[in-house]
Design a protein around this motif. Structure first.
Motif, PDB file in Angstrom:
ATOM      1  N   LYS A  18      31.108 -42.899 -30.348  1.00  0.00           N
ATOM      2  CA  LYS A  18      32.002 -43.919 -29.791  1.00  0.00           C
ATOM      3  C   LYS A  18      31.907 -43.946 -28.276  1.00  0.00           C
ATOM      4  O   LYS A  18      31.926 -45.009 -27.662  1.00  0.00           O
ATOM      5  CB  LYS A  18      33.455 -43.622 -30.194  1.00  0.00           C
ATOM      6  CG  LYS A  18      33.849 -44.134 -31.575  1.00  0.00           C
ATOM      7  CD  LYS A  18      35.346 -43.929 -31.776  1.00  0.00           C
ATOM      8  CE  LYS A  18      35.863 -44.641 -33.014  1.00  0.00           C
ATOM      9  NZ  LYS A  18      37.286 -44.393 -33.227  1.00  0.00           N
ATOM     10  N   LYS A  19      31.796 -42.753 -27.719  1.00  0.00           N
ATOM     11  CA  LYS A  19      31.761 -42.642 -26.271  1.00  0.00           C
ATOM     12  C   LYS A  19      30.531 -43.342 -25.698  1.00  0.00           C
ATOM     13  O   LYS A  19      30.615 -44.135 -24.759  1.00  0.00           O
ATOM     14  CB  LYS A  19      31.764 -41.157 -25.862  1.00  0.00           C
ATOM     15  CG  LYS A  19      32.194 -40.916 -24.428  1.00  0.00           C
ATOM     16  CD  LYS A  19      32.206 -39.424 -24.125  1.00  0.00           C
ATOM     17  CE  LYS A  19      32.069 -39.166 -22.626  1.00  0.00           C
ATOM     18  NZ  LYS A  19      31.616 -37.795 -22.365  1.00  0.00           N
ATOM     19  N   SER A  20      29.373 -43.076 -26.308  1.00  0.00           N
ATOM     20  CA  SER A  20      28.166 -43.683 -25.747  1.00  0.00           C
ATOM     21  C   SER A  20      28.118 -45.190 -26.042  1.00  0.00           C
ATOM     22  O   SER A  20      27.559 -45.961 -25.266  1.00  0.00           O
ATOM     23  CB  SER A  20      26.907 -42.987 -26.263  1.00  0.00           C
ATOM     24  OG  SER A  20      26.905 -42.944 -27.638  1.00  0.00           O
ATOM     25  N   PRO A  38      33.208 -39.074 -32.308  1.00  0.00           N
ATOM     26  CA  PRO A  38      33.689 -39.268 -30.936  1.00  0.00           C
ATOM     27  C   PRO A  38      32.562 -39.422 -29.923  1.00  0.00           C
ATOM     28  O   PRO A  38      32.632 -40.294 -29.056  1.00  0.00           O
ATOM     29  CB  PRO A  38      34.509 -38.003 -30.680  1.00  0.00           C
ATOM     30  CG  PRO A  38      34.975 -37.586 -32.019  1.00  0.00           C
ATOM     31  CD  PRO A  38      33.861 -37.924 -32.950  1.00  0.00           C
ATOM     32  N   SER A  39      31.505 -38.622 -30.056  1.00  0.00           N
ATOM     33  CA  SER A  39      30.433 -38.725 -29.071  1.00  0.00           C
ATOM     34  C   SER A  39      29.693 -40.050 -29.229  1.00  0.00           C
ATOM     35  O   SER A  39      29.214 -40.638 -28.258  1.00  0.00           O
ATOM     36  CB  SER A  39      29.469 -37.550 -29.208  1.00  0.00           C
ATOM     37  OG  SER A  39      28.817 -37.591 -30.448  1.00  0.00           O
ATOM     38  N   LYS A  91      30.705 -47.041 -26.041  1.00  0.00           N
ATOM     39  CA  LYS A  91      31.616 -47.578 -25.029  1.00  0.00           C
ATOM     40  C   LYS A  91      30.896 -47.716 -23.685  1.00  0.00           C
ATOM     41  O   LYS A  91      31.003 -48.738 -23.016  1.00  0.00           O
ATOM     42  CB  LYS A  91      32.830 -46.638 -24.885  1.00  0.00           C
ATOM     43  CG  LYS A  91      34.082 -47.333 -24.386  1.00  0.00           C
ATOM     44  CD  LYS A  91      35.327 -46.510 -24.788  1.00  0.00           C
ATOM     45  CE  LYS A  91      36.560 -47.404 -24.855  1.00  0.00           C
ATOM     46  NZ  LYS A  91      37.640 -46.839 -25.648  1.00  0.00           N
ATOM     47  N   GLU A  92      30.149 -46.694 -23.354  1.00  0.00           N
ATOM     48  CA  GLU A  92      29.413 -46.730 -22.093  1.00  0.00           C
ATOM     49  C   GLU A  92      28.370 -47.832 -22.093  1.00  0.00           C
ATOM     50  O   GLU A  92      28.141 -48.505 -21.088  1.00  0.00           O
ATOM     51  CB  GLU A  92      28.746 -45.367 -21.826  1.00  0.00           C
ATOM     52  CG  GLU A  92      29.700 -44.371 -21.186  1.00  0.00           C
ATOM     53  CD  GLU A  92      29.184 -42.938 -21.314  1.00  0.00           C
ATOM     54  OE1 GLU A  92      27.971 -42.755 -21.599  1.00  0.00           O
ATOM     55  OE2 GLU A  92      30.002 -42.011 -21.156  1.00  0.00           O
TER      56      GLU A  92
END
Length: 418
Positions: A176-178, A173-174, A180-181
């Motif tokens: 994917k988050k970065s 998840p972390s 995405k950013e």
RNA sequence: GUGGGCGUAGCUCAAUCGGUUAGAGCACUGGACUGUGGCUCCAGAGGUUGUGGGUUCGAUUCCCAUCGCUCACCCCA
């Protein structure tokens, strides 16, 4: 001929069947050597199995399955891949209660309704392995080493291994988050497919092949930098074990497999001689699937390889032609009476274990000899009126054209041929 | 679903700018060798040029449609 085969299917004619048989024999032997045992799973299953196992966000499940409703109103699908069935069978038969660690392989036809092209069919043969019960990096390494050996044993010379780790539920998840950013401000530069992927399954943006998208990905965050300690240690151990086993591989941070269930290690076997569809096999860990299916939290790893793709690659590499089957004996006859004697002799010689053939078209002796030659017969037994009169036959050795008359008896003929 | 390429003999392929009887190699059948394979030579058979329409004096060739195959995108084995 108005009824034709369905698009994406293939008639495998006898010459090619022999190539398949040889490869199938080799792959079974290799699997067994590594302690994997064959499991045979159904060709069709409840559609639900693949939705749950393969994953509802995959292309396979959303658009490629051959699904239908049977007469009992059940929703059924032809299997698009083997792993969910193996896991289902494993749990349904309570195999997890018998031994903590078990290894399976399967071989069979899979079905996916995609546009056919080089190396891609709608019905195709896959073999795969599933190693269930161990979280050890040694198993990751074993499957890769096994895959490499199977492919080599079948006849592939050039195989590249691409390797990556996509983390687990804790660390992905972390990442994917970065990602995405990182991609968000570039969204308008990316291709339409990638815009779609951005929302659907962002990891898939990573292996877009478009030049413009790749450019934007040059400095993107990569999953291995975001691995949790457990995943990081696991992955370095896998790499270390492969290195110590002299298996060379390429780290590919953009390797993201299209199936939902993968965790930690993912890999592909790639043939550089193939065109667009160059992965002859691929796999990885799926540590959560068994739990997802209602079983205990048991980790697993496996891969699948496409037979047609492998054989295509072997052929492109200029792999050796298989030698055709030899025929021990061809029986040539001259008229109705000798022809019937020939038929009876045919059966008698076959009973003795010899491969044996004759003509069934009342063709001339010359034509029969040609046929014998074409079939690769070692010997020709000629029964003509002259021979019949003396209760003899002529036996001709095709390799050196020598021939002689001998007594017309099964034992005498068998003795000559053996 | 989108885009490119290709459909001529059993197979692999020719056929000039649209030109009269659509060719070759391999394979097949027969003969030379009348009861003997491979090698050689000779002969023969094999075509609705994917299908339907159009343009033209004339279409394998040009145009349209359709079917099929193939390659690529997508995704995967």
């Amino acid at each position: 001929m108005e009824i034709r085969k369905i698009k994406g299917t293939k008639d495998i004619l006898p010459d090619e069947t022999e190539i398949f048989l040889a490869a199938e024999k080799v792959l079974r032997e290799t699997m067994i050597k590594y302690g994997y045992r064959e499991i045979r799973i159904p060709t069709f299953e409840q559609t639900e199995l693949f939705k749950k196992g393969t994953g509802v966000s995959t292309d396979i499940v959303t658009q490629q399955m051959y699904s239908f409703t049977d007469r009992g109103e059940r929703n059924i699908s032809l299997r698009p891949e083997g792993t969910p069935s193996v896991v289902r069978a494993y749990l349904e038969n309570n195999l997890h209660k018998k031994r903590l660690f078990q290894k399976f392989f399967y071989y069979g036809r899979m079905f996916r309704q995609e546009s056919p092209q080089s190396g891609r069919l709608r019905e195709f043969n896959q073999f795969g392995i599933e190693s269930i019960g161990s979280l050890s990096p040694q198993i990751d390494a074993e499957t890769i080493i096994l895959g490499l050996e199977v492919l080599r044993n079948i006849g592939l010379k050039r195989i590249e291994i691409h390797l990556n780790s996509i983390g687990c539920d804790k660390c992905r998840p972390s990442y994917k988050k970065s990602l995405k950013e990182y991609l968000k401000p570039k969204l308008n530069i990316l291709c339409n497919d990638c815009k779609r992927r951005f929302n659907a399954n962002i990891l898939r943006v990573l292996d877009c092949k478009r030049e413009t998208c790749r450019k934007e990905l040059q400095n993107s965050p990569v999953s291995i930098d975001y691995l949790c300690d457990e995943c990081k240690n696991h992955f370095s151990k896998v790499k270390e074990l492969l290195q110590k086993s002299n298996v060379s591989f390429t780290l590919n941070p953009y390797l993201v497999r299209g199936l939902d269930y993968y965790t930690k290690t993912v890999y592909e076997f790639i043939s550089p001689v193939l065109s667009a569809q160059d992965a002859v096999g691929g796999g990885g860990r799926y540590d959560r699937m068994i739990e997802l299916f209602g079983g205990p939290p048991i980790p697993a790893i496996g891969f699948a390889c496409g037979m047609e793709r492998i054989l295509l690659a072997v052929e492109k590499e200029g792999g050796e032609k298989r030698k055709k089957e030899k025929l021990d004996c061809y029986i040539a006859t001259m008229d109705d009476k000798t022809d019937e004697e020939g038929f009876l002799l045919l059966n008698n010689l076959r009973e003795k274990g010899l491969s044996c053939e004759k003509d069934f078209l009342n063709r001339s002796l010359k034509a029969q000899m040609k046929d014998a030659n074409r079939l690769g017969a070692d010997f020709v037994v000629i029964i003509g009126p002259e021979e019949m009169e003396k209760n003899e036959i002529t036996i001709r050795m095709m390799s050196d054209s020598s021939q002689k008359r001998i007594e017309f008896s099964v034992d005498a003929i068998v003795k000559e041929i053996r």
